[in-house]
Design a protein around this motif. Structure first.
Motif, short mmCIF file in Angstrom:
data_model
loop_
_atom_site.label_atom_id
_atom_site.label_comp_id
_atom_site.label_asym_id
_atom_site.label_seq_id
_atom_site.Cartn_x
_atom_site.Cartn_y
_atom_site.Cartn_z
N PHE A 137 0.55 -1.10 -0.12
CA PHE A 137 -0.06 0.10 -0.42
C PHE A 137 0.54 0.59 0.35
CE2 PHE A 137 -2.76 -3.13 2.09
CZ PHE A 137 -3.91 -2.74 1.27
N GLY A 138 0.72 2.56 -0.48
CA GLY A 138 1.04 3.51 -0.10
C GLY A 138 0.80 4.05 1.08
N LYS A 139 1.51 5.27 2.00
CA LYS A 139 1.33 5.92 2.90
C LYS A 139 -0.24 6.04 3.18
CE LYS A 139 5.93 7.92 3.30
NZ LYS A 139 6.91 8.63 3.04
N ASN A 140 -0.58 5.49 4.63
CA ASN A 140 -1.57 5.76 4.31
C ASN A 140 -1.99 5.81 6.53
OD1 ASN A 140 -2.96 2.55 6.09
ND2 ASN A 140 -1.85 2.48 4.01
N ASP A 141 -2.83 6.42 7.13
CA ASP A 141 -2.90 6.61 8.44
C ASP A 141 -3.08 5.54 9.48
OD1 ASP A 141 -2.64 9.49 8.05
OD2 ASP A 141 -3.81 9.81 7.74
N GLY A 146 0.75 -4.01 3.66
CA GLY A 146 1.06 -4.81 2.11
C GLY A 146 -0.46 -5.81 2.08
N LEU A 147 -1.20 -6.21 1.80
CA LEU A 147 -1.98 -7.64 1.45
C LEU A 147 -1.59 -9.01 0.85
CD1 LEU A 147 -3.63 -8.36 -1.58
CD2 LEU A 147 -4.20 -5.81 -1.05
N PHE A 148 -2.18 -9.67 1.24
CA PHE A 148 -1.43 -11.27 0.77
C PHE A 148 -2.90 -12.17 0.12
CE2 PHE A 148 2.16 -12.53 3.62
CZ PHE A 148 3.07 -11.37 2.31
#
Length: 207
Positions: A137-141, A146-148
């Protein structure tokens, strides 16, 4: 089971039958705590979903005769069987969200070795056919990294055991959140092409 609630765990409801009504009841759950299916005349069913607070939804559904469903002229039985597809071309997966873990170490050697092992483990799971989607993922709060999407993994418990082979997860640098997910059984078919389109290798989850 509801995504994002109860840590991805199932909630049990007890089934009873009375007066043409199937009732699924869990008095300890907030909403819903009662789900009722009542057979009406013809092909209609009345469904009510009720909660402790008095909140409720009710609606009617009609039975669809199976002979009215359209058949797919492009259906490939052998491919569907190979991919484990159901009659709708779908199957169950385990969806994993990776968050920043509780280990806040600044040990660069540990971090470097953990994420190097993380990438190597991804390659191994892909080779075994157990990992079919991965990405950052990009930067986030929310702290999501990431994901699988795990394939050929029957339960969340099995997924947890498999991902303990990931050093970044095992060392607490990444925290996985597990959910059951239902998607197209053809999802893994893109993998052979993915090896033909990358020009430069990247660090999937940079530190």
């Amino acid at each position: 089971m509801v995504i994002g609630q109860n840590n991805g765990k199932e909630i049990d409801f007890e089934l009873t039958f009375k007066d043409s009504t199937y009732s699924f009841i869990n008095e300890h759950h907030d909403f819903p705590n009662r789900i009722r299916y009542k057979q009406l005349a013809g092909d209609r069913i009345h469904i009510s979903v009720e909660g402790k607070s008095g909140k409720a939804h009710a609606f009617y559904v009609h039975k669809i005769k199976t002979d009215s469903l359209s058949e797919n002229p492009n259906y490939d039985r052998d491919l569907a069987t190979k991919l484990g597809a159901d009659d709708y071309g779908m199957k169950s997966y385990i969806f994993v969200l990776l968050k920043t873990g509780q280990n806040k170490t600044t040990d660069k050697q540990l971090i470097g070795e953990s994420f190097k092992g993380h990438m190597e483990n991804i390659g191994r799971l892909v080779k075994n056919g157990q990992l079919i989607v991965a990405g950052p993922f990009g930067k986030n709060d929310s702290g999501f990294r990431g994901l699988f999407i795990l394939n050929k993994v029957a339960t969340i418990e099995q997924a947890k055991e498999i991902l303990q082979t990931d050093p970044a997860i095992k060392n607490g640098l990444l925290e996985p959140l597990y959910y059951s997910w239902y998607g197209s059984a053809a999802l893994s078919e893109y993998l052979p092409f993915s090896e033909k389109i990358w020009k430069k290798n990247i660090d999937l989850l940079p530190t």
